[in-house]
Write a protein that holds these residues in place. Sequence first.
Motif, PDB file in Angstrom:
ATOM      1  N   LEU A  98      51.243  62.731  55.810  1.00 47.42           N
ATOM      2  CA  LEU A  98      52.615  62.211  55.748  1.00 47.42           C
ATOM      3  C   LEU A  98      52.948  61.662  54.367  1.00 47.42           C
ATOM      4  O   LEU A  98      54.064  61.837  53.872  1.00 47.42           O
ATOM      5  CB  LEU A  98      52.807  61.121  56.800  1.00 47.42           C
ATOM      6  CG  LEU A  98      53.101  61.585  58.229  1.00 47.42           C
ATOM      7  CD1 LEU A  98      53.070  60.397  59.180  1.00 47.42           C
ATOM      8  CD2 LEU A  98      54.465  62.276  58.301  1.00 47.42           C
ATOM      9  N   TYR A  99      51.989  60.993  53.746  1.00 46.19           N
ATOM     10  CA  TYR A  99      52.245  60.382  52.438  1.00 46.19           C
ATOM     11  C   TYR A  99      52.344  61.418  51.315  1.00 46.19           C
ATOM     12  O   TYR A  99      52.919  61.144  50.264  1.00 46.19           O
ATOM     13  CB  TYR A  99      51.144  59.374  52.098  1.00 46.19           C
ATOM     14  CG  TYR A  99      51.362  58.002  52.688  1.00 46.19           C
ATOM     15  CD1 TYR A  99      52.319  57.137  52.163  1.00 46.19           C
ATOM     16  CD2 TYR A  99      50.596  57.561  53.766  1.00 46.19           C
ATOM     17  CE1 TYR A  99      52.514  55.872  52.687  1.00 46.19           C
ATOM     18  CE2 TYR A  99      50.778  56.293  54.303  1.00 46.19           C
ATOM     19  CZ  TYR A  99      51.741  55.449  53.763  1.00 46.19           C
ATOM     20  OH  TYR A  99      51.930  54.192  54.292  1.00 46.19           O
ATOM     21  N   GLN A 100      51.756  62.589  51.515  1.00 47.16           N
ATOM     22  CA  GLN A 100      51.811  63.607  50.457  1.00 47.16           C
ATOM     23  C   GLN A 100      53.237  64.135  50.297  1.00 47.16           C
ATOM     24  O   GLN A 100      53.897  64.489  51.263  1.00 47.16           O
ATOM     25  CB  GLN A 100      50.876  64.771  50.779  1.00 47.16           C
ATOM     26  CG  GLN A 100      50.758  65.782  49.637  1.00 47.16           C
ATOM     27  CD  GLN A 100      49.775  66.906  49.949  1.00 47.16           C
ATOM     28  OE1 GLN A 100      49.523  67.227  51.112  1.00 47.16           O
ATOM     29  NE2 GLN A 100      49.218  67.510  48.904  1.00 47.16           N
ATOM     30  N   ARG A 101      53.698  64.157  49.053  1.00 52.51           N
ATOM     31  CA  ARG A 101      55.041  64.669  48.780  1.00 52.51           C
ATOM     32  C   ARG A 101      55.014  66.200  48.707  1.00 52.51           C
ATOM     33  O   ARG A 101      53.968  66.803  48.475  1.00 52.51           O
ATOM     34  CB  ARG A 101      55.570  64.092  47.469  1.00 52.51           C
ATOM     35  CG  ARG A 101      55.604  62.564  47.427  1.00 52.51           C
ATOM     36  CD  ARG A 101      56.698  61.979  48.313  1.00 52.51           C
ATOM     37  NE  ARG A 101      56.619  60.520  48.382  1.00 52.51           N
ATOM     38  CZ  ARG A 101      57.098  59.693  47.460  1.00 52.51           C
ATOM     39  NH1 ARG A 101      57.695  60.173  46.375  1.00 52.51           N
ATOM     40  NH2 ARG A 101      56.990  58.391  47.616  1.00 52.51           N
ATOM     41  N   ASN A 102      56.180  66.796  48.851  1.00 58.80           N
ATOM     42  CA  ASN A 102      56.269  68.262  48.830  1.00 58.80           C
ATOM     43  C   ASN A 102      55.746  68.864  47.535  1.00 58.80           C
ATOM     44  O   ASN A 102      55.239  69.989  47.517  1.00 58.80           O
ATOM     45  CB  ASN A 102      57.719  68.706  49.046  1.00 58.80           C
ATOM     46  CG  ASN A 102      58.180  68.455  50.470  1.00 58.80           C
ATOM     47  OD1 ASN A 102      57.356  68.319  51.375  1.00 58.80           O
ATOM     48  ND2 ASN A 102      59.482  68.383  50.676  1.00 58.80           N
ATOM     49  N   TRP A 157      50.498  62.326  45.510  1.00 54.79           N
ATOM     50  CA  TRP A 157      50.641  61.143  46.353  1.00 54.79           C
ATOM     51  C   TRP A 157      51.041  59.932  45.502  1.00 54.79           C
ATOM     52  O   TRP A 157      50.730  59.878  44.300  1.00 54.79           O
ATOM     53  CB  TRP A 157      49.322  60.812  47.033  1.00 54.79           C
ATOM     54  CG  TRP A 157      48.958  61.631  48.232  1.00 54.79           C
ATOM     55  CD1 TRP A 157      49.182  61.323  49.537  1.00 54.79           C
ATOM     56  CD2 TRP A 157      48.250  62.885  48.245  1.00 54.79           C
ATOM     57  NE1 TRP A 157      48.665  62.301  50.369  1.00 54.79           N
ATOM     58  CE2 TRP A 157      48.094  63.281  49.593  1.00 54.79           C
ATOM     59  CE3 TRP A 157      47.754  63.728  47.251  1.00 54.79           C
ATOM     60  CZ2 TRP A 157      47.457  64.448  49.976  1.00 54.79           C
ATOM     61  CZ3 TRP A 157      47.116  64.905  47.623  1.00 54.79           C
ATOM     62  CH2 TRP A 157      46.974  65.262  48.966  1.00 54.79           C
ATOM     63  N   LEU A 162      58.678  58.323  55.809  1.00 54.05           N
ATOM     64  CA  LEU A 162      57.819  59.147  54.958  1.00 54.05           C
ATOM     65  C   LEU A 162      58.239  60.611  55.001  1.00 54.05           C
ATOM     66  O   LEU A 162      58.159  61.323  53.989  1.00 54.05           O
ATOM     67  CB  LEU A 162      56.357  59.000  55.391  1.00 54.05           C
ATOM     68  CG  LEU A 162      55.704  57.654  55.048  1.00 54.05           C
ATOM     69  CD1 LEU A 162      54.323  57.549  55.661  1.00 54.05           C
ATOM     70  CD2 LEU A 162      55.619  57.462  53.538  1.00 54.05           C
ATOM     71  N   ILE A 163      58.681  61.066  56.155  1.00 59.11           N
ATOM     72  CA  ILE A 163      59.187  62.440  56.251  1.00 59.11           C
ATOM     73  C   ILE A 163      60.417  62.609  55.369  1.00 59.11           C
ATOM     74  O   ILE A 163      60.575  63.616  54.669  1.00 59.11           O
ATOM     75  CB  ILE A 163      59.495  62.793  57.723  1.00 59.11           C
ATOM     76  CG1 ILE A 163      58.182  62.864  58.525  1.00 59.11           C
ATOM     77  CG2 ILE A 163      60.256  64.110  57.816  1.00 59.11           C
ATOM     78  CD1 ILE A 163      58.375  63.010  60.019  1.00 59.11           C
ATOM     79  N   THR A 164      61.282  61.593  55.360  1.00 56.39           N
ATOM     80  CA  THR A 164      62.479  61.623  54.519  1.00 56.39           C
ATOM     81  C   THR A 164      62.111  61.646  53.036  1.00 56.39           C
ATOM     82  O   THR A 164      62.789  62.279  52.219  1.00 56.39           O
ATOM     83  CB  THR A 164      63.362  60.398  54.815  1.00 56.39           C
ATOM     84  OG1 THR A 164      63.689  60.391  56.207  1.00 56.39           O
ATOM     85  CG2 THR A 164      64.636  60.424  53.990  1.00 56.39           C
ATOM     86  N   LYS A 186      59.582  63.058  51.654  1.00 58.63           N
ATOM     87  CA  LYS A 186      58.777  64.218  51.276  1.00 58.63           C
ATOM     88  C   LYS A 186      59.294  64.901  50.001  1.00 58.63           C
ATOM     89  O   LYS A 186      58.516  65.333  49.146  1.00 58.63           O
ATOM     90  CB  LYS A 186      58.742  65.234  52.422  1.00 58.63           C
ATOM     91  CG  LYS A 186      57.784  64.884  53.549  1.00 58.63           C
ATOM     92  CD  LYS A 186      56.351  65.124  53.127  1.00 58.63           C
ATOM     93  CE  LYS A 186      55.379  64.933  54.249  1.00 58.63           C
ATOM     94  NZ  LYS A 186      53.977  65.141  53.819  1.00 58.63           N
ATOM     95  N   SER A 187      60.601  65.010  49.894  1.00 63.73           N
ATOM     96  CA  SER A 187      61.176  65.715  48.738  1.00 63.73           C
ATOM     97  C   SER A 187      61.443  64.802  47.554  1.00 63.73           C
ATOM     98  O   SER A 187      61.887  65.260  46.497  1.00 63.73           O
ATOM     99  CB  SER A 187      62.477  66.413  49.155  1.00 63.73           C
ATOM    100  OG  SER A 187      63.410  65.456  49.644  1.00 63.73           O
ATOM    101  N   SER A 247      46.831  71.123  52.267  1.00 60.03           N
ATOM    102  CA  SER A 247      47.125  69.874  51.556  1.00 60.03           C
ATOM    103  C   SER A 247      46.320  69.789  50.266  1.00 60.03           C
ATOM    104  O   SER A 247      46.836  69.434  49.202  1.00 60.03           O
ATOM    105  CB  SER A 247      46.807  68.688  52.464  1.00 60.03           C
ATOM    106  OG  SER A 247      46.916  67.475  51.752  1.00 60.03           O
TER     107      SER A 247
END
Length: 671
Positions: free
Chosen positions: A54-58, A62, A80-82, A84-85, A119
């Motif tokens: 979840l913490y990893q960005r697109n 991190w 965290l989903i929000t 991502k980008s 990942s």
Amino acid sequence: MIQFRKTILLFLVTVSFGLNAQNTFKNWPDIIRKNDPSWYGTDEAKKIAENVLLYQRNIGGWPKNIQMQNPLSEAEKQNLITLKSDLHEITTDNGATCQEMLFMSKMYAQVKDDRYAASFLKGLNYLLEAQYANGGWPQFYPLKKGYYTHITYNDDSMVNILNIMKQISEETNYYSIKPSKAIVEKTKKAFDKGIDCILKTQYKQNGVLTAWCAQHDEVTLAPANARAFELASLSGYESSKIVLLLMSIEQPSPAIITAVKSAQAWFEKTKITNLEEKRVLDDKGKIIDKKMISAVSAPPIWARFMDLETNEPFFCDRDGIRKKSIDQIGSERRNGYSWYSDGPKEVLKKYPDWAIKNGVKVTAKEAAPAKKNDNVVLTVAQDGSGDFTKIQDAIYAAPAFPYEKVTINIKNGTYNEKIRIPEWNTHLTLIGESKENTIITFDDNFKKINLGRNSTFYTYTVLVEGDDFSASNITIKNASGDNGQGIALSVVANRAKISNCAILGNQDTLYLSGSSTKQYFKDCYIEGTTDFIFGSATVLFENCTISSIKNSYVTAASTPQNVPFGFVFKNCKLTANPEATDVYLGRPWRIYAKTVFLNCNLGKQIRAEGWENWSKPDAEKNTFYAEYNCKGEGAQTTKRVSWSHQLQKSEADKYSTENILQDAVVNWYSK
């Protein structure tokens, strides 16, 4: 009383091992580096892995300073989903991204979840994208305004990245996830560019190469400021890891050799041996004050910040004004920052061997046996040309619980001695002049000892109790002949490495013990009759020849119930004398025995059934005896006892050096 204490200690070790599948570490970096490999297959680890994903960005990286193991509410997960980008605060500072990639690799080694591999590869792609054309890396990517755009050696950020590139480009087994050939090629180029950047940023002081700054300007490559108290300077801390990285390169170029030589000379020039740091702690163990006190012949330390032209140490508070000592700055910065380091000590320790290997002339001072706080080197020679004529006398002379390695070089000769390396003689290394002609021999056996039912354990020729032991180029022999139990080598120490040695005996030649000990035998010849490799330790045998003298059993493991690995033989050859025609691979000394042969050549002496239960029906349910991809006349896999196993490749892959010996200590074994 001593035996009672040992019994209590054994009980505590056994209990703690039974609990080792539970994470007991509070800090995220400790969770990654200190947990046993088996923990990564637990539900607890899988829950944490979901957080890490979840913490990893697109973009692949991190943010830093996140305690990934902390539970997340549904609202936090949605946030965290929000994010991502979002392209802000993604970094390699404080170990970020590099450590999360390591976590994903360890997860994938235990749980083949494709999300973990994806990942890891996304993180790798992030690192490749973040590299400057000149080979350096910024602290944040996408770029963050300010000093964050500088090429960043601070806190080993760039060295951590380059170590990832090195492992992947060399296609080692350090990471469980294997990128495509195209990606591997990219990492090779990235590594080479990074090393070129390191060479170009090494600071010249009056025309002489010295060390590195924590930050260098991404355009001019000159030393650069960071925070107010982090002024441009030569760094005693960051430079050490840079040099160790350069020293790890096989067949270094002349430019790399010059860089290492110059940095080593600078470390020698700038070391401080008349000061020690004293820390004042409160009741909770928190540092409330630091002081530097005068000392005589103190262990060497280096200032983190040194003047670019004079090498004089300096210190800064948040006002950015240079001071000459830490007591001149406020308590917040004085106690909350690392102003000194002993990191370069590792460079100076490894430099003589590196220099000799790479054809660099070593001065007498550099090559001399070290004195206080450095490596101790002793020589044993029967002709009187060394420091001692007996090996045991050299061990008696070795310091107890040394901070550094103690090496005993043993000249050729037959040493008729019964050797004991006590538990206080840690970090001891025995190096023979040659395996064939450096021989330690004694002739005790069960009847000769005659101390009751446990007499076997007193029959050793060499007993190793001290942790972090290594031996090479030696023959160790129990010369009592075929007269019952007689141990040649008994190892009850943790982190023992035996290489290019011959271990000779009959019954019970090699005893390897300890419910939580890890031991490693490489390129050895081991010979015996009944149960001649036995005990409870976790042991990896690699490229060894295992030879049976007569019909009997090769192994008798007594692996504790909760230990994941017992005896593991990889790429070994099992041979026998002509009269030995019926040999079992093993039988269980205790019912939870674990013994596995992988990629081994099994001679015709190995019985078709392979394994025997030692009249213990329960052992058939509880032992783990297995083989994988073995060859030779003795590899009759279809005729093995029904309660043994033939591993699939995915199962065999778990028997990596890192998993068996544990990643926390595997680097020690590679030394």
